[in-house]
Scaffold this active site. Structure first.
Site, PDB file in Angstrom:
ATOM      1  N   ARG A 181       0.839  -1.202   0.000  1.00 24.33           N
ATOM      2  CA  ARG A 181       0.000   0.000   0.000  1.00 24.33           C
ATOM      3  C   ARG A 181       0.876   1.255   0.000  1.00 24.33           C
ATOM      4  O   ARG A 181       0.531   2.246  -0.646  1.00 24.33           O
ATOM      5  CB  ARG A 181      -0.937   0.005   1.205  1.00 24.33           C
ATOM      6  CG  ARG A 181      -2.050  -1.030   1.124  1.00 24.33           C
ATOM      7  CD  ARG A 181      -3.024  -0.861   2.271  1.00 24.33           C
ATOM      8  NE  ARG A 181      -3.721   0.406   2.209  1.00 24.33           N
ATOM      9  CZ  ARG A 181      -4.193   1.057   3.270  1.00 24.33           C
ATOM     10  NH1 ARG A 181      -3.997   0.578   4.497  1.00 24.33           N
ATOM     11  NH2 ARG A 181      -4.822   2.219   3.121  1.00 24.33           N
ATOM     12  N   CYS A 240      -0.409   6.686   8.874  1.00 21.95           N
ATOM     13  CA  CYS A 240      -0.772   5.394   8.283  1.00 21.95           C
ATOM     14  C   CYS A 240      -1.899   5.671   7.298  1.00 21.95           C
ATOM     15  O   CYS A 240      -1.819   6.628   6.532  1.00 21.95           O
ATOM     16  CB  CYS A 240      -1.187   4.411   9.378  1.00 21.95           C
ATOM     17  SG  CYS A 240      -2.468   5.034  10.486  1.00 21.95           S
TER      18      CYS A 240
END
Length: 283
Positions: A181, A240
């Site tokens: 990701r 994040c």
């Protein structure tokens, strides 16, 4: 009360502290893809005496579409809710989940943000509790309400701070998402793949050993010391996808004795919601 715990507690120790006055246990179990999971898991069985707090409804604030998937809750509202479940400034709080601490660490950080240091994450979580033959209960807890007085600490930065410091020596931005990701691959949660320019990657699961518990303080210190490469921990900003698993890296650095890092709560989900912000892909 015994010496306060500020990072981790073992299941074995918690077993002997469940009836201790001033101790409050909080179930933080959650599933990003199934918001009803945590409450259902709590109802099925939880640590005796534990209260449940929901990640979306209580440990996060309202979403606008531009402020990320888990914006910070209003500190006054959060303080009131903490008081409702019996937490005051003298309480020893223990947070747990069943995801290696990824959700419990959010409550750990939020309490620190509100000025409450006496909070520990159950090392190994619900699974470790069960493996240690800890009892389970299906009883809904009736709390004794108290007053939680918050003293907000400057532990968060906003998007403008990250934007103005990205790529500079004054800030090291650490992204806690999985490596794919981070590279912009296999993005299934946010509408845009990639990462904030200048960020480096430290997957939060790398803080755990094969047993699902945190690595030793010494090992975490070696790994994070190498990662920050001579910078002061106070120059580190963690992010994040939505400000949840970044707290896991903050907890890991605290365990390692490398205190002082801050959180960018909006994280990637807020950053990528503005088409005018720069995006990087790859390593």
């Amino acid at each position: 009360m015994t010496e306060p715990l500020c990072t981790l507690i073992t299941p074995e120790r918690l077993i002997h502290q469940l009836q201790a006055p001033g101790w409050v246990v909080v179930d933080c179990r959650h599933d990003l893809g199934n918001p009803d999971f945590g409450r259902a898991a709590y109802t099925k069985g939880h640590i005796p005496g534990a209260h449940f707090l929901h990640m979306d409804d209580e440990l996060s604030g309202p979403r606008t579409g531009k402020n990320g998937r888990h914006p910070l809750p209003d500190p006054v509202a959060l303080a009131q809710r903490l008081g409702e479940i019996g937490i005051n400034r003298d309480s020893q709080v223990v947070a747990y989940d069943d995801g290696g601490g990824m959700y419990a660490a959010r409550l750990w950080w939020l309490l620190n943000w509100l000025g409450h240091r006496n909070v520990a994450v159950l090392d190994g979580g619900f699974q470790a509790w069960c493996s240690a033959n800890g009892l389970l209960s299906q009883k809904e807890v009736t709390p004794t309400a108290t007053r939680f007085d918050a003293e907000l600490r400057p532990l968060a930065v906003d998007a403008s701070y990250v934007d103005s410091h990205k790529g500079s020596d004054a800030m090291l931005l650490i992204d806690a998402r999985s490596p794919d990701r981070f590279r912009g691959e296999n993005e299934t949660i946010d509408p845009v793949g990639g990462h904030i320019p200048g960020a480096i990657n430290r997957f939060f699961k790398d803080n755990l050993g094969p047993d699902g518990r945190f690595k030793s303080a010494e090992q975490l210190r070696r790994e994070f010391t190498s990662l920050v490469a001579g910078r002061d921990p106070q120059q580190v900003v963690h992010q994040c996808g939505s400000g949840v698993t970044a707290c896991h890296n903050l907890l890991a650095m605290e365990i390692a004795g490398l205190s002082g890092g801050r959180l960018y709560p909006g994280s990637w989900s807020e950053w990528c919601a503005d088409a005018g912000r720069a995006i990087a892909t790859g390593t």
